[in-house]
Design an enzyme around this catalytic site. Structure first.
Site, mmCIF file in Angstrom:
data_model
loop_
_atom_site.group_PDB
_atom_site.id
_atom_site.type_symbol
_atom_site.label_atom_id
_atom_site.label_comp_id
_atom_site.label_asym_id
_atom_site.label_seq_id
_atom_site.Cartn_x
_atom_site.Cartn_y
_atom_site.Cartn_z
ATOM 1 N N HIS A 159 0.845 -1.206 0.000
ATOM 2 C CA HIS A 159 0.000 0.000 0.000
ATOM 3 C C HIS A 159 0.877 1.251 0.000
ATOM 4 O O HIS A 159 0.632 2.178 -0.770
ATOM 5 C CB HIS A 159 -0.918 0.021 1.228
ATOM 6 N N LYS A 190 -10.048 -9.170 6.811
ATOM 7 C CA LYS A 190 -10.775 -9.569 8.019
ATOM 8 C C LYS A 190 -10.774 -8.406 8.998
ATOM 9 O O LYS A 190 -9.862 -7.582 9.014
ATOM 10 C CB LYS A 190 -10.166 -10.823 8.661
#
Length: 167
Positions: free
Chosen positions: A36, A98
Site C-alpha cells: 500500500h 478480516k
C-alpha cells in the site's frame, strides 16, 4: 448469493448490501502494508480501475517457472486504514480482508468483503493460478500477487450505502 467477475463496475457494487454472499471470479491483487505504501509513493504496477485488493500475505510454493498458492488467509485490514482514501481513489471497487475498516470512504464507491481468518487453505482452493508477482523485493507476504480466482466465497461486510456488519 451473487456471482461477480472482476473488474467490478460501479453498477456491480451498488447492487450489494451488507450481509450478501458473493462468489468472486476473475483477477485479484494481494496487498499489505508495504505494498500500500509503495503504491501511494510510486504508483501501482497495474491498472487498478475496478480491481479487488486482498489483504493477504500468502504462503507460496515455487513450482519450476511459476508459483502455487498454498494458503491465502486474510490479514487484519484495520492496519491499512491510513491508506484507504488514497487506495480507493485509484478506482479499486473491492477490498477483501478480516476485521473491517473505516466504512466512511467506501460510501458510493467500493465494498469490503470479509473472508474468515484461519481458513487460508480454503481460500487457496479458489485460487486457480498465479498470473504474476510484483515487488518481491518486499518479501513474499508483502509483494503484490496477481491471482486468478474462481467462485471465491465472500461476505459483503461494508457496502457502498454506509452499512457495516462491524458497527
Amino acid at each position: 448469493m451473487r456471482k461477480l467477475t472482476t473488474p467490478l463496475s460501479q453498477k456491480d457494487i451498488l447492487k450489494l448490501r451488507a450481509g450478501d454472499v458473493v462468489y468472486l471470479s476473475g483477477v485479484i491483487y494481494t496487498a499489505r502494508d508495504m505494498a500500500h505504501r509503495r503504491i501511494i509513493e510510486l504508483g501501482p504496477p497495474v491498472d487498478l480501475e475496478g480491481a479487488v485488493i486482498y489483504h493477504c500475505g500468502p504462503v507460496v510454493r515455487e513450482t519450476g517457472n511459476s508459483y502455487e498458492i498454498v494458503s491465502a488467509g486474510p490479514t487484519t485490514s484495520a492496519r491499512m486504514n491510513s491508506y484507504l482514501e488514497e487506495i480507493l481513489s485509484l478506482g479499486i471497487r473491492g477490498i477483501i480482508g478480516k476485521g473491517g475498516m473505516n466504512p466512511e470512504p467506501f460510501k458510493g464507491r467500493a465494498v469490503y468483503f470479509a473472508f474468515t481468518g484461519g481458513a487460508g487453505a480454503l481460500a487457496a482452493k479458489s485460487i486457480k493460478r498465479v498470473i504474476d508477482v510484483f515487488w518481491l523485493d518486499l518479501g513474499v507476504p508483502e509483494a503484490i500477487w496477481v491471482l486468478e480466482v474462481e467462485d471465491f466465497p465472500l461476505l459483503v461486510a461494508i457496502d457502498p450505502h454506509g452499512n457495516s456488519l462491524y458497527l
